[in-house]
Design a protein around this motif. Sequence first.
Motif, mmCIF file in Angstrom:
data_model
loop_
_atom_site.group_PDB
_atom_site.id
_atom_site.type_symbol
_atom_site.label_atom_id
_atom_site.label_comp_id
_atom_site.label_asym_id
_atom_site.label_seq_id
_atom_site.Cartn_x
_atom_site.Cartn_y
_atom_site.Cartn_z
ATOM 1 N N GLU A 1 37.517 41.424 44.914
ATOM 2 C CA GLU A 1 37.048 42.720 44.764
ATOM 3 C C GLU A 1 37.410 43.273 44.842
ATOM 4 O O GLU A 1 37.079 44.505 45.243
ATOM 5 C CB GLU A 1 36.882 42.118 46.736
ATOM 6 C CG GLU A 1 35.989 41.049 47.068
ATOM 7 C CD GLU A 1 35.814 40.925 48.744
ATOM 8 O OE1 GLU A 1 35.952 41.752 49.132
ATOM 9 O OE2 GLU A 1 34.427 39.790 48.493
ATOM 10 N N GLN A 2 38.777 43.954 43.910
ATOM 11 C CA GLN A 2 39.514 45.443 44.126
ATOM 12 C C GLN A 2 38.988 45.771 42.373
ATOM 13 O O GLN A 2 39.392 45.109 41.738
ATOM 14 C CB GLN A 2 41.037 45.045 44.184
ATOM 15 C CG GLN A 2 41.496 44.881 45.496
ATOM 16 C CD GLN A 2 41.065 45.600 46.218
ATOM 17 O OE1 GLN A 2 41.782 47.002 46.556
ATOM 18 N NE2 GLN A 2 40.444 44.730 47.859
ATOM 19 N N VAL A 3 38.484 47.150 42.233
ATOM 20 C CA VAL A 3 37.956 47.638 41.204
ATOM 21 C C VAL A 3 39.038 49.190 40.951
ATOM 22 O O VAL A 3 38.795 50.010 41.981
ATOM 23 C CB VAL A 3 36.122 48.060 40.965
ATOM 24 C CG1 VAL A 3 36.594 48.320 40.350
ATOM 25 C CG2 VAL A 3 35.699 46.685 41.607
ATOM 26 N N SER A 4 39.042 48.977 39.723
ATOM 27 C CA SER A 4 40.214 49.661 39.180
ATOM 28 C C SER A 4 39.297 50.888 38.655
ATOM 29 O O SER A 4 38.370 50.374 37.138
ATOM 30 C CB SER A 4 40.930 49.747 39.058
ATOM 31 O OG SER A 4 41.836 48.940 39.270
ATOM 32 N N LEU A 5 39.437 52.400 39.351
ATOM 33 C CA LEU A 5 38.783 53.748 38.619
ATOM 34 C C LEU A 5 39.607 55.091 37.757
ATOM 35 O O LEU A 5 40.936 54.709 39.066
ATOM 36 C CB LEU A 5 37.598 54.194 39.669
ATOM 37 C CG LEU A 5 35.925 53.236 40.452
ATOM 38 C CD1 LEU A 5 36.019 54.207 41.259
ATOM 39 C CD2 LEU A 5 35.869 52.526 39.320
ATOM 40 N N HIS A 6 38.574 55.264 37.334
ATOM 41 C CA HIS A 6 39.222 56.371 36.980
ATOM 42 C C HIS A 6 38.315 58.072 36.942
ATOM 43 O O HIS A 6 37.775 58.148 36.474
ATOM 44 C CB HIS A 6 40.467 56.469 35.579
ATOM 45 C CG HIS A 6 41.154 57.609 34.969
ATOM 46 N ND1 HIS A 6 40.634 58.832 34.628
ATOM 47 C CD2 HIS A 6 42.618 57.938 34.919
ATOM 48 C CE1 HIS A 6 41.472 59.307 34.290
ATOM 49 N NE2 HIS A 6 42.463 59.141 34.636
ATOM 50 N N VAL A 7 38.386 59.093 38.241
ATOM 51 C CA VAL A 7 37.855 59.993 38.155
ATOM 52 C C VAL A 7 38.496 61.024 38.504
ATOM 53 O O VAL A 7 40.078 61.098 39.298
ATOM 54 C CB VAL A 7 37.465 59.720 39.881
ATOM 55 C CG1 VAL A 7 36.316 60.683 39.762
ATOM 56 C CG2 VAL A 7 37.117 57.992 40.212
ATOM 57 N N ASP A 8 37.899 61.774 37.769
ATOM 58 C CA ASP A 8 38.906 63.175 37.787
ATOM 59 C C ASP A 8 40.790 63.160 37.382
ATOM 60 O O ASP A 8 40.532 64.296 38.181
ATOM 61 C CB ASP A 8 38.338 63.857 39.315
ATOM 62 C CG ASP A 8 36.883 63.468 38.901
ATOM 63 O OD1 ASP A 8 36.153 63.636 38.316
ATOM 64 O OD2 ASP A 8 36.684 64.154 40.517
ATOM 65 N N GLY A 9 40.664 62.772 36.549
ATOM 66 C CA GLY A 9 41.720 62.760 36.799
ATOM 67 C C GLY A 9 43.141 61.385 36.763
ATOM 68 O O GLY A 9 44.138 61.520 37.080
#
Length: 412
Positions: free
Chosen positions: A203-211
């Motif tokens: 259930e853990q989703v890794s995002l890359h947002v605004d650096g």
Amino acid sequence: MLDAGRRARDLEALAAHGVDVLVVGGGVTGAGVALDAAARGLTVALCERTDLAAGTSRWSSKLVHGGLRYLAHGEIGLARESARERAVLMGVTAPHLVRPLPFLVPDVAGRDVTALAELGGRLGDAVRVSVPGGRRSLPGTARVTAETVSRLVPAVRPGRGGVVFWDGQLVDDARLVVTLARTAAAFGARVLTGATVTGVDGEQVSLHVDGAAVTVRAGVVVNAAGVWAQQLAPGVRLVPSRGSHLVVPAALLGSPAAALTVPLPGSRSRYVFALPQGRGLVYLGITDEPVTGPVPDDDPVPSPAEVEQLLATVNQVLGVPLVPGDLVGAYAGLRPLVLPESAGTVPGDATADLSRRHLLRWDGPVLTLVGGKLTTYRAMAAEAGDAVVARLGRGARRSPTDRLPLVGAAPA
């Protein structure tokens, strides 16, 4: 409103509370899934690594079509689904974004060509009247006189007449995607552009947002990343296909009132269309070329061979041929075609032979939805929504989107 302030609030809320459904990909499929899930009462985030409609969904032919080509391949079910979804778009969800468009097949393309076009058009009419809302959605196929041919597309060289059938045309494909996202946001969906999904672990989703790296919780991840779907689902077998269009001034074709339709040499089911647009332009398309190697992040461009093919095909019926110097633009998009499990390679090395059916497949918590076409995005999203509701055990069991007007649609 989808503005910077809402984006900041949505990102903060997503990081703090998570969502039931996180959708990857801000094209027509992903935006459709986000709306379907949000309209069922689920909490939703739509994550797009660049911008809404930045990929395939802004490089289409801008058509909402009923699938005459599928009839030629014997795919009656796919043709009926296309006709049904076209009627839903034109009559309920987006009548402000779709208009009827006549398609002209002139006799100068060949009498056997127009005979086949008339047969196909009338079969398409029969399919159309068999689906809910289809009977009155479009006029029927008809033979037309030489005078009517000249009035509809003045640049066609003189002949004995032709055949006209009807289909739907979008005002703008990217506008449809943005409208879907805005409608989803009205149901509470969090729409996040510039948000790249880099991995899913349970259930853990890794995002890359605004650096910055951000980890959020999601009950289900729907992978609607199109030709990039294999980044989250390596086991899905995709064969990208490039569809290219040329842009010419409408005045060179006499400012046509119909889409000129010319068969591709050597094919009985593929056509080149000259599609009238607003702002005095016509789009010539579409090609169907396999794309090998890694899927590029940059926008694709038509090859010189595609330019030559499109011009040579449409010039068969014009009084004054078009030349490369007439072009004022060109664009191309990549279709995410699904290779059947039983197929070893692309049939005949031609993506045109592949079905436009979509794939819905679970890999752990990731549900991949890929393939299909713009016209049937809503039906695809509803099928994905059914699967999500069954997995989560909550949310409305039936999709409401076939009776849900999008933002901007006037009430009936």
